[in-house]
Design an enzyme around this catalytic site. Structure first.
Site, PDB file in Angstrom:
ATOM      1  N   TYR A 127      -3.413  -7.733 -35.356  1.00  0.00           N
ATOM      2  CA  TYR A 127      -2.571  -6.563 -35.146  1.00  0.00           C
ATOM      3  C   TYR A 127      -1.244  -6.652 -35.910  1.00  0.00           C
ATOM      4  CZ  TYR A 127      -2.783  -2.412 -32.269  1.00  0.00           C
ATOM      5  OH  TYR A 127      -2.942  -1.133 -31.828  1.00  0.00           O
ATOM      6  N   LYS A 194     -11.447 -15.506 -27.428  1.00  0.00           N
ATOM      7  CA  LYS A 194     -12.746 -15.754 -28.074  1.00  0.00           C
ATOM      8  C   LYS A 194     -12.658 -17.138 -28.719  1.00  0.00           C
ATOM      9  CE  LYS A 194     -16.857 -14.157 -29.154  1.00  0.00           C
ATOM     10  NZ  LYS A 194     -17.879 -13.715 -28.193  1.00  0.00           N
ATOM     11  N   ASP A 253      -5.145  -4.918 -26.667  1.00  0.00           N
ATOM     12  CA  ASP A 253      -5.206  -3.504 -27.055  1.00  0.00           C
ATOM     13  C   ASP A 253      -6.485  -2.879 -26.498  1.00  0.00           C
ATOM     14  OD1 ASP A 253      -4.407  -1.204 -28.658  1.00  0.00           O
ATOM     15  OD2 ASP A 253      -6.116  -1.705 -29.935  1.00  0.00           O
TER      16      ASP A 253
END
Ligand code: NAD
Length: 359
Positions: A127, A194, A253
């Site tokens: 981002y 992750k 997000d």
């Protein structure tokens, strides 16, 4: 009297801002709104979508609230929202998802109320927008470098985005999540990541989160972690198992929109961007261009955002009045906007809240 920078934004921004201001005024809190326009509207006249005066106003007042601002897709200027977060180092993106009577699956067997607070890291990750255009000299140089280091070739027709996640950035967001949990009598912090695939970025995030959790071990706050795919499944099946959640930027997000959907949609999802010196309050949703100018947008997200802002300003009683009014009006479902299955206009809904607040 508080002075607050107000950025109405574009699309549905000005309509929902007007409703929010009326609701805040009805609580009796006196606010001097310092209005600052930004976005496409000022691009032509001032040569930039984010003039310095906007950042200076926020730095001066320390507290700002904004409506959504349109970001052109694919081309054009970069997101002003991201630029503001960077300019002020607003590293905490706080996004609560709480039941106000509109939960999507409230009639499902065993459904329980939702009260989740997401802490999304706000400055790093994919981002951050560090990108290299396909075929550019920079992308080609990077491809060559990666091939030499990794022995893996990236295709020549690939664009490249970079995902930086630092110990510094992770530590401060995880600490913020734990401090919030402590101050608000929350029981559990869940880290989402992750880390199994992206070991040097999300893996680092998880390692640092575990270290911070150790520092809070004697507070009684439970710590757990879930890989993002499993976390999504669990959120949909039983969101009531989550309390405070902390995660890297892109995961935050996406998951915060998922949580917004669970409690009734983007129209009721508030948010805040907080740094060490300034706080910028804004709803999760965007400018909903197709709904703009019709007076039908749901102002709840911005109104609940204003309640978060009032609490930040030490006006907890006024904040509670707003939240209680939202709960009553949304639970009754008599005066709600189109996105919640009703026919009320933005202003009619605000009137219903004001009637509750001033009852
Ligand atoms: P969006 O949030 O504007 O809209 C998604 C869907 O939700 C649409 O169907 C919309 O009609 C509906 N919706 C959103 N808010 C609503 C409200 N208050 N009341 C009723 N319905 C509502 O997302 P998008 O369409 O992906 O983005 C539109 C623009 O907004 C883009 O330019 C995007 O970059 C920008 N955006 C800005 C911000 C911000 O300023 N912080 C955040 C997200 C998106």
């Amino acid at each position: 009297m508080h002075t607050v920078t107000l950025i109405p934004g574009d699309g549905i921004g000005p309509e929902i801002t007007a409703a929010m201001r009326r609701v805040v005024t009805s609580t009796g809190v006196d606010i001097d709104w310092e209005i600052q326009e930004a976005g496409e509207a000022v691009m032509e006249s001032e040569g930039t979508p984010l003039p310095d005066r906007v950042i200076e106003s926020i730095k001066k007042n320390k507290v700002a609230i904004k409506g959504p601002i349109t970001t052109p897709v694919g081309t054009g200027f970069r997101s002003i929202n991201v630029a503001m977060r960077k300019a002020l180092d607003l590293y905490i993106n706080l996004r609560p998802a709480k039941s106000y009577g509109c939960d999507r699956y409230k009639d499902a067997p065993g459904a329980k109320p939702i009260d989740i607070v997401i802490f999304r890291e706000n400055t790093e990750d994919l981002y951050a927008g560090i990108e290299f255009e396909m075929g550019s000299d920079e992308a080609n140089e990077l491809r060559a470098c990666i091939e030499e280091l990794e022995g893996t070739a990236i295709r020549a027709d690939a664009g490249i985005s970079i995902k930086p996640i630092s110990e510094f950035g992770t530590r401060r967001i995880v600490k913020a999540a734990f401090d919030y949990a402590l101050a608000n009598d929350r029981k559990k912090v869940t880290c989402v990541h992750k880390a199994n695939i992206m070991k040097h970025t999300d893996g680092l995030f998880l390692r640092v989160a575990r270290e911070v959790a150790e520092e809070y071990a004697d507070t009684g706050i439970e710590f757990e972690d879930w890989i993002i795919d499993a976390a999504c499944m669990r959120l949909v099946v039983d969101p009531s198992q989550f309390d405070v959640m902390v995660m890297p930027n892109l995961a935050g997000d996406i998951l915060s929109d998922l949580c917004a959907g669970l409690v009734g949609g983007l129209g009721i999802a508030p948010g805040a961007n907080i740094g060490d010196n300034e706080a910028l309050f804004e709803p999760v949703h965007g400018s909903a261009p197709r709904r703009a100018g019709q007076g039908i947008a749901n102002p709840t997200a911005l109104i609940l955002t204003s309640a978060m802002m009032l609490r930040h300003l030490g006006e907890g009683e006024a904040a509670a009045k707003i939240e209680n009014a939202v709960n009553t009006v949304l639970t009754e479902r008599k005066t709600v906007t189109y996105d919640l299955g009703g026919e009320a206009s933005t202003e009619e809904y605000a009137d219903a809240l004001i009637a509750e607040i001033t009852r």
